[in-house]
Design a protein around this motif. Structure first.
Motif, PDB file in Angstrom:
ATOM      1  N   LEU A 157       0.827  -1.211   0.000  1.00  0.00           N
ATOM      2  CA  LEU A 157       0.000   0.000   0.000  1.00  0.00           C
ATOM      3  C   LEU A 157       0.863   1.264   0.000  1.00  0.00           C
ATOM      4  O   LEU A 157       0.379   2.343  -0.331  1.00  0.00           O
ATOM      5  CB  LEU A 157      -0.924   0.004   1.212  1.00  0.00           C
ATOM      6  CG  LEU A 157      -2.111  -0.968   1.189  1.00  0.00           C
ATOM      7  CD1 LEU A 157      -2.886  -0.888   2.507  1.00  0.00           C
ATOM      8  CD2 LEU A 157      -3.039  -0.658   0.011  1.00  0.00           C
ATOM      9  N   GLY A 336       3.708  10.953   7.017  1.00  0.00           N
ATOM     10  CA  GLY A 336       2.628  11.307   6.111  1.00  0.00           C
ATOM     11  C   GLY A 336       2.410  12.797   5.980  1.00  0.00           C
ATOM     12  O   GLY A 336       1.777  13.253   5.017  1.00  0.00           O
ATOM     13  N   GLY A 350       4.505   9.989  -5.938  1.00  0.00           N
ATOM     14  CA  GLY A 350       3.438  10.587  -5.157  1.00  0.00           C
ATOM     15  C   GLY A 350       3.510  10.325  -3.672  1.00  0.00           C
ATOM     16  O   GLY A 350       2.674  10.833  -2.922  1.00  0.00           O
ATOM     17  N   TYR A 351       4.503   9.539  -3.211  1.00  0.00           N
ATOM     18  CA  TYR A 351       4.566   9.219  -1.792  1.00  0.00           C
ATOM     19  C   TYR A 351       5.442  10.222  -1.066  1.00  0.00           C
ATOM     20  O   TYR A 351       6.615   9.984  -0.799  1.00  0.00           O
ATOM     21  CB  TYR A 351       5.043   7.783  -1.583  1.00  0.00           C
ATOM     22  CG  TYR A 351       3.919   6.807  -1.766  1.00  0.00           C
ATOM     23  CD1 TYR A 351       3.690   6.206  -2.993  1.00  0.00           C
ATOM     24  CD2 TYR A 351       3.050   6.531  -0.725  1.00  0.00           C
ATOM     25  CE1 TYR A 351       2.622   5.338  -3.170  1.00  0.00           C
ATOM     26  CE2 TYR A 351       1.993   5.663  -0.894  1.00  0.00           C
ATOM     27  CZ  TYR A 351       1.784   5.073  -2.125  1.00  0.00           C
ATOM     28  OH  TYR A 351       0.719   4.228  -2.293  1.00  0.00           O
ATOM     29  N   GLY A 359      -0.692  15.351  -0.870  1.00  0.00           N
ATOM     30  CA  GLY A 359      -2.077  14.971  -0.639  1.00  0.00           C
ATOM     31  C   GLY A 359      -2.222  14.088   0.595  1.00  0.00           C
ATOM     32  O   GLY A 359      -1.318  13.948   1.413  1.00  0.00           O
ATOM     33  N   TRP A 360      -3.407  13.469   0.689  1.00  0.00           N
ATOM     34  CA  TRP A 360      -3.744  12.676   1.869  1.00  0.00           C
ATOM     35  C   TRP A 360      -3.354  11.208   1.737  1.00  0.00           C
ATOM     36  O   TRP A 360      -3.516  10.436   2.676  1.00  0.00           O
ATOM     37  CB  TRP A 360      -5.245  12.767   2.137  1.00  0.00           C
ATOM     38  CG  TRP A 360      -5.693  14.140   2.507  1.00  0.00           C
ATOM     39  CD1 TRP A 360      -6.173  15.101   1.663  1.00  0.00           C
ATOM     40  CD2 TRP A 360      -5.712  14.701   3.821  1.00  0.00           C
ATOM     41  NE1 TRP A 360      -6.481  16.236   2.362  1.00  0.00           N
ATOM     42  CE2 TRP A 360      -6.215  16.028   3.695  1.00  0.00           C
ATOM     43  CE3 TRP A 360      -5.361  14.234   5.083  1.00  0.00           C
ATOM     44  CZ2 TRP A 360      -6.356  16.872   4.787  1.00  0.00           C
ATOM     45  CZ3 TRP A 360      -5.508  15.075   6.183  1.00  0.00           C
ATOM     46  CH2 TRP A 360      -6.004  16.375   6.028  1.00  0.00           C
ATOM     47  N   SER A 361      -2.832  10.817   0.594  1.00  0.00           N
ATOM     48  CA  SER A 361      -2.602   9.403   0.319  1.00  0.00           C
ATOM     49  C   SER A 361      -1.651   8.760   1.322  1.00  0.00           C
ATOM     50  O   SER A 361      -1.983   7.771   1.978  1.00  0.00           O
ATOM     51  CB  SER A 361      -2.063   9.226  -1.102  1.00  0.00           C
ATOM     52  OG  SER A 361      -1.764   7.878  -1.360  1.00  0.00           O
ATOM     53  N   LEU A 362      -0.459   9.312   1.450  1.00  0.00           N
ATOM     54  CA  LEU A 362       0.535   8.707   2.333  1.00  0.00           C
ATOM     55  C   LEU A 362       0.088   8.779   3.790  1.00  0.00           C
ATOM     56  O   LEU A 362       0.245   7.813   4.543  1.00  0.00           O
ATOM     57  CB  LEU A 362       1.892   9.387   2.163  1.00  0.00           C
ATOM     58  CG  LEU A 362       3.023   8.851   3.060  1.00  0.00           C
ATOM     59  CD1 LEU A 362       3.227   7.369   2.854  1.00  0.00           C
ATOM     60  CD2 LEU A 362       4.322   9.617   2.819  1.00  0.00           C
ATOM     61  N   GLY A 364      -2.884   8.723   4.941  1.00  0.00           N
ATOM     62  CA  GLY A 364      -3.900   7.700   5.146  1.00  0.00           C
ATOM     63  C   GLY A 364      -3.304   6.315   5.296  1.00  0.00           C
ATOM     64  O   GLY A 364      -3.730   5.535   6.157  1.00  0.00           O
ATOM     65  N   VAL A 365      -2.315   6.008   4.472  1.00  0.00           N
ATOM     66  CA  VAL A 365      -1.647   4.704   4.564  1.00  0.00           C
ATOM     67  C   VAL A 365      -0.906   4.580   5.892  1.00  0.00           C
ATOM     68  O   VAL A 365      -0.950   3.533   6.549  1.00  0.00           O
ATOM     69  CB  VAL A 365      -0.674   4.517   3.380  1.00  0.00           C
ATOM     70  CG1 VAL A 365       0.199   3.279   3.588  1.00  0.00           C
ATOM     71  CG2 VAL A 365      -1.443   4.405   2.076  1.00  0.00           C
TER      72      VAL A 365
END
Length: 431
Positions: A157, A336, A350-351, A359-362, A364-365
């Motif tokens: 992920l 994050g 993108g990480y 953004g919120w992706s990392l 959130g992971v």
């Protein structure tokens, strides 16, 4: 000697030396915990550290490494590599599998040592041995597989935990919390009328030396996780590690002076350790200034968490949860928020952190991974202690606790002026 062979040799030396630095941290744990507990329980601390190293290494060799790094089934656990045999061809490193095992073995020993402090002065020695086997053979290897194996579901992920704020400290901290609640507080710590009795440390200079050894070993912990002597990020990792630890300690000095009107030595010791725990996940991926911020936040949070545990009547003699569980959580989430794009370029497109346009992706992971590891560490620890209690006492008897585990369980005091004799027959008969 060609350049490839030279590179492999340098990396092997680097990893072995940093693994030795991490193993030296067990001396730090021993001195820190022995200094924080009462004199009558110092030997019990040392014996638990020997259990961590001896049983931890053997169990991790027999089964733990295979579960953590063996051939994967569904992103959940490994099925090869037990006794370092079978198919490990998927591990592609510039060092041998034996060298990699040694480094990871040092990590697994550190995890169980976190739990040791939370149950100091009242856990039964035999029960502790069984729990050490469970932690090093199953609990930690499964969590490590999910994040670090290369095929685990959290790693896929995109979870980033460079040296273990979540996998080691978060897991160990929440396991410590479960163990402290399960086993209950020390006799006399909390009174029926709500009064909280302070159990003074037996030797703060000893605890301080333990903290300094841990601080030293942390450079192996973090920088060694590059697994390469020629990695360009070693200097950056070392400086973020140093700055976060210094910030945690400095913040605790100032914060306790404001809060208690005097600098609190145990809090300052744990403040520096909290800074070290907090930076462990992002030491390679955040800036120097953010490392200072992480250390400061972890230092303050550690103090507040310690107070919260006492209000909840949870007895954690060395602050294991406040240092490792809370700071590990902060450090995991901080990645994050603050991971720098150029430093995470090798992690994945993108990480990078929310505050750097990722953004919120990392985030959130990271939150998902942290929650998973925390719940796993707490719940499975509770389950194993419950199972152990079905076959033997988990807590020592009242008499053993009052006389001290050194004499009551191990039959020898930590300190003696040679003016007294011990009745060996009485000790052997449990009297």
């Amino acid at each position: 000697m060609d350049i490839t062979e030279l590179s492999r040799g340098l990396d092997t030396i680097w990893v072995v030396l940093t693994a030795a630095m991490i193993l030296l941290m067990e001396g730090g744990f021993a001195l820190l915990e022995a200094g924080f507990v009462r004199q009558k329980n110092a030997v019990s601390i040392i014996m638990k550290v020997f259990v961590d190293i001896a049983f931890g290494a053997l169990v991790f060799y027999l089964v733990g490494f295979g579960i953590m790094y063996g051939k994967d089934i569904g992103g959940l656990f490994g099925t090869s590599g037990f006794l370092m045999k079978g198919d490990l061809s998927h591990i592609v490193l510039n060092i041998s599998n034996e060298t990699y095992w040694l480094f990871q073995c040092a990590f697994v020993i550190a995890v169980i040592s976190i739990v040791s402090g939370a149950v100091a002065e009242r856990i039964h020695f035999r029960a502790y041995i069984l729990f050490t086997i469970a932690m090093t053979g199953l609990i930690y290897p499964l969590a490590g597989h999910w994040v670090w194996s290369g095929s685990g579901w959290l790693g896929k992920l995109g979870m980033i935990d460079f040296a273990g704020s979540a996998v080691i400290h978060g897991l160990g901290g929440f396991a410590a919390l479960a163990a402290a609640i399960f086993i209950g507080p020390r006799i006399g710590k909390f009174m029926p009328d709500g009064k909280v009795n302070i159990v003074p440390p037996s030797n703060l200079p000893l605890a301080s030396v333990g903290a300094f050894i841990l601080w030293f070993g942390w450079f192996g912990f973090n920088a060694g996780s590059t697994l390469s002597a020629t990695h360009s990020g070693i200097g950056h990792i070392a400086i973020t590690t140093m700055l976060s630890a210094a910030s945690g300690g400095a913040t605790c000095i100032l914060f306790t002076m404001l809060r208690y009107k005097k600098a609190d030595p145990p809090m300052v010791i744990n403040g520096s350790l909290a800074g070290l725990v907090g930076i462990t996940a992002g030491c390679a991926f955040v800036s120097d200034s953010v490392a200072i911020l992480i250390g400061a936040v972890c230092g303050i949070a550690m103090v507040l968490a310690t107070e919260m545990l006492e209000r909840k009547k949870i007895d954690d003699p060395v602050g294991a949860f406040a240092v490792h569980g809370i700071s590990g959580s902060i450090g995991t989430l901080a990645v994050g928020l603050f991971a720098v794009p150029e430093l995470t370029a090798n992690v994945g497109q993108g990480y990078y952190g929310l505050f750097y346009g990722g953004g919120w992706s990392l985030l959130g992971v990271q939150a998902l991974g942290l929650a998973t590891v925390a719940v796993w560490g707490f719940a499975i620890t509770w389950l194993f202690l419950w199972l152990i209690r079905k076959i033997m006492p988990v807590r020592v008897s009242k008499d053993e606790e009052l006389i001290g585990l050194d004499v009551g369980i191990h039959g020898v005091p930590a300190y003696s002026d040679n003016s007294d004799f011990i009745d060996l027959d009485r000790v052997k008969n449990g009297n």
